[in-house]
Design an enzyme around this catalytic site. Sequence first.
Site, PDB file in Angstrom:
ATOM      1  N   ARG A  77       0.845  -1.186   0.000  1.00 45.87           N
ATOM      2  CA  ARG A  77       0.000   0.000   0.000  1.00 45.87           C
ATOM      3  C   ARG A  77       0.886   1.244   0.000  1.00 45.87           C
ATOM      4  O   ARG A  77       1.930   1.266   0.640  1.00 45.87           O
ATOM      5  CB  ARG A  77      -0.883   0.002   1.238  1.00 45.87           C
ATOM      6  N   HIS A  78       0.445   2.281  -0.707  1.00 44.13           N
ATOM      7  CA  HIS A  78       1.215   3.525  -0.790  1.00 44.13           C
ATOM      8  C   HIS A  78       1.394   4.165   0.589  1.00 44.13           C
ATOM      9  O   HIS A  78       0.682   3.848   1.549  1.00 44.13           O
ATOM     10  CB  HIS A  78       0.512   4.511  -1.717  1.00 44.13           C
ATOM     11  N   ASN A  86      -4.891  11.230   3.770  1.00 38.89           N
ATOM     12  CA  ASN A  86      -4.869  10.142   4.753  1.00 38.89           C
ATOM     13  C   ASN A  86      -4.812  10.711   6.165  1.00 38.89           C
ATOM     14  O   ASN A  86      -5.547  10.277   7.069  1.00 38.89           O
ATOM     15  CB  ASN A  86      -3.662   9.235   4.556  1.00 38.89           C
ATOM     16  N   GLN A 100      -9.991   9.277  -0.513  1.00 39.76           N
ATOM     17  CA  GLN A 100      -9.208   9.676  -1.681  1.00 39.76           C
ATOM     18  C   GLN A 100      -9.727   9.055  -2.963  1.00 39.76           C
ATOM     19  O   GLN A 100      -9.894   9.730  -3.970  1.00 39.76           O
ATOM     20  CB  GLN A 100      -7.729   9.297  -1.488  1.00 39.76           C
ATOM     21  N   ARG A 115       0.457   9.100  -5.668  1.00 40.57           N
ATOM     22  CA  ARG A 115       0.873   8.613  -4.351  1.00 40.57           C
ATOM     23  C   ARG A 115       1.437   7.199  -4.426  1.00 40.57           C
ATOM     24  O   ARG A 115       2.350   6.855  -3.671  1.00 40.57           O
ATOM     25  CB  ARG A 115      -0.285   8.684  -3.357  1.00 40.57           C
ATOM     26  N   GLU A 142      -6.994   2.934  -7.189  1.00 39.32           N
ATOM     27  CA  GLU A 142      -7.897   2.744  -6.066  1.00 39.32           C
ATOM     28  C   GLU A 142      -9.353   2.748  -6.514  1.00 39.32           C
ATOM     29  O   GLU A 142      -9.714   3.356  -7.540  1.00 39.32           O
ATOM     30  CB  GLU A 142      -7.664   3.848  -5.030  1.00 39.32           C
ATOM     31  N   HIS A 164      -3.366   0.372  -3.541  1.00 42.42           N
ATOM     32  CA  HIS A 164      -4.158   1.169  -2.609  1.00 42.42           C
ATOM     33  C   HIS A 164      -4.929   0.282  -1.638  1.00 42.42           C
ATOM     34  O   HIS A 164      -5.238  -0.877  -1.926  1.00 42.42           O
ATOM     35  CB  HIS A 164      -5.135   2.048  -3.382  1.00 42.42           C
TER      36      HIS A 164
END
Length: 208
Positions: free
Chosen positions: A14-15, A21, A27, A64, A89, A146
Amino acid sequence: MSGRDGSTRIALVRHGETEWNRRRLLQGATDIPLNDTGRSQARQTGAVLAAESWTALVSSPLVRARETAEIIGAALGLAPCRTDPDLIERSYGAAEGLTREHAHREWPHGPAPGTEEISAAVLRGRRALRTLVEDLPGASIVAVTHGALVRGLLESLLGEPVPPHPQRRDLRGAPHGRRLDRRERGDRPAHPACRRLTMSLIQTAHVG
């Protein structure tokens, strides 16, 4: 290093954290960059991954994820990074930029307009995994994507609930991850590519 049986090995990452966040805003497909904490998390994740051997790097095209992948790639000596739109995502439509609580107040009886069905997101995520297996057989791949997509993929592939923010683990408690050769539904066999895939999960430290 591939899976022990020669299968393609994929680590889902995951980023790192973004300002949205940190503020706990949805997002989705909105393109928000990492903040300084997220860049630090990506460097830490690269150091963890550098303990093993990886041969390829792929990410969602959202900034991201791409920036996380670029930082990790520098630690692993892997560049350039290829992107796959199927790793984007899940979209939250009109709710993007709102907290979950705000979105629920606005649309108490269902998802916000334009929200992508999780089943549709999972289908394209699975397509991305199949593409990697078919294009890079036997490779060890880091895939930066994501949170909602990772969770949906894991639940689809494992057939069991996954916590909202799972920490680093493989997919059955073994060092080489889980071999994805289970049947998808009923008597329908899994896609042949999934029988040549082992997976693990490495999540950057942030939540939200």
